[in-house]
Design a protein around this motif. Structure first.
Motif, PDB file in Angstrom:
ATOM      1  N   GLU A 117      49.731   8.424  18.531  1.00 25.95           N
ATOM      2  CA  GLU A 117      49.860   9.757  19.105  1.00 25.95           C
ATOM      3  C   GLU A 117      48.494  10.320  19.469  1.00 25.95           C
ATOM      4  OE1 GLU A 117      52.086  11.999  16.132  1.00 25.95           O
ATOM      5  OE2 GLU A 117      53.848  11.675  17.373  1.00 25.95           O
ATOM      6  N   GLY A 161      51.562  14.049  21.215  1.00 24.73           N
ATOM      7  CA  GLY A 161      52.507  13.252  21.983  1.00 24.73           C
ATOM      8  C   GLY A 161      52.209  11.784  21.836  1.00 24.73           C
ATOM      9  N   LYS A 162      53.246  10.980  21.974  1.00 24.79           N
ATOM     10  CA  LYS A 162      53.084   9.528  21.854  1.00 24.79           C
ATOM     11  C   LYS A 162      52.539   8.955  23.165  1.00 24.79           C
ATOM     12  CE  LYS A 162      56.660   8.434  18.484  1.00 24.79           C
ATOM     13  NZ  LYS A 162      57.326   9.733  18.342  1.00 24.79           N
ATOM     14  N   ASP A 209      54.541   8.633  26.567  1.00 25.83           N
ATOM     15  CA  ASP A 209      55.441   9.766  26.819  1.00 25.83           C
ATOM     16  C   ASP A 209      54.876  10.636  27.939  1.00 25.83           C
ATOM     17  OD1 ASP A 209      57.249   9.075  24.916  1.00 25.83           O
ATOM     18  OD2 ASP A 209      56.878  10.783  23.589  1.00 25.83           O
ATOM     19  N   SER A 210      55.757  11.284  28.687  1.00 25.83           N
ATOM     20  CA  SER A 210      55.302  12.248  29.688  1.00 25.83           C
ATOM     21  C   SER A 210      55.066  13.587  28.996  1.00 25.83           C
ATOM     22  CB  SER A 210      56.348  12.414  30.784  1.00 25.83           C
ATOM     23  OG  SER A 210      57.454  13.132  30.269  1.00 25.83           O
ATOM     24  N   ASP A 241      58.244  15.045  28.013  1.00 21.00           N
ATOM     25  CA  ASP A 241      58.727  14.520  26.726  1.00 21.00           C
ATOM     26  C   ASP A 241      58.062  15.259  25.574  1.00 21.00           C
ATOM     27  OD1 ASP A 241      60.218  12.480  27.967  1.00 21.00           O
ATOM     28  OD2 ASP A 241      58.490  11.134  27.991  1.00 21.00           O
ATOM     29  N   ASN A 288      60.212  17.054  22.865  1.00 17.46           N
ATOM     30  CA  ASN A 288      60.235  16.462  21.525  1.00 17.46           C
ATOM     31  C   ASN A 288      59.655  17.386  20.462  1.00 17.46           C
ATOM     32  OD1 ASN A 288      61.339  14.212  22.652  1.00 17.46           O
ATOM     33  ND2 ASN A 288      59.434  13.049  22.726  1.00 17.46           N
ATOM     34  N   VAL A 306      51.743  10.899  32.277  1.00 13.80           N
ATOM     35  CA  VAL A 306      52.078  10.039  31.150  1.00 13.80           C
ATOM     36  C   VAL A 306      50.851   9.880  30.264  1.00 13.80           C
ATOM     37  CG1 VAL A 306      52.820   7.713  30.493  1.00 13.80           C
ATOM     38  CG2 VAL A 306      53.831   8.841  32.491  1.00 13.80           C
TER      39      VAL A 306
END
Ligand code: FES
Length: 116
Positions: A5, A22-23, A26-27, A30, A34, A95
């Motif tokens: 992350e 965020g991972k 991921d966008s 997302d 999330n 992303v």
């Protein structure tokens, strides 16, 4: 094993900073979904490039450092966003990569749903 992350900060038009994570892969849409980030109306089309509610404004250096350039579809949709800047992108098309750790993005004051 969970994916790595990176830290992401959303800065609202009123100056409020929302720090989250965020991972990789991921966008930014997302990330908002999330983490249940409270951005009214953000991501209405769920990343299908039909709404422009995920409009984000980046710094010039961040904009230039993004690995993917905006597609024609993204640019068409950005034309419908309010407060459009030279460094605007759609969050559903950004992303996360490892290089984007510490990313800061500005959320425009007005979100326009191009579908309405
Ligand atoms: Fe609708 Fe990005 S979420 S264009």
């Amino acid at each position: 094993l969970s994916k790595k992350e990176v830290q992401v900060t959303f800065i609202k038009a009123n100056g409020e900073k929302i720090q989250t994570k965020g991972k990789i892969g991921d966008s930014l849409l997302d990330v908002v979904v999330n983490n249940n980030i409270d951005l009214d109306g953000f991501g209405a089309c769920e990343g299908t490039l039909t709404c422009s509610t995920c409009h984000l404004i980046l710094s010039k250096s961040t904009y230039d450092s993004l690995p993917n350039k905006p597609s024609d579809e993204e640019l068409d949709m950005l034309d419908l966003a309010y407060d459009l800047c030279d460094t605007s992108r759609l969050g559903c098309q950004i992303v996360l990569t490892e290089e984007l750790a510490g990313l800061e993005v500005n959320v425009p004051a007005t979100i326009n749903d191009a579908r309405s």
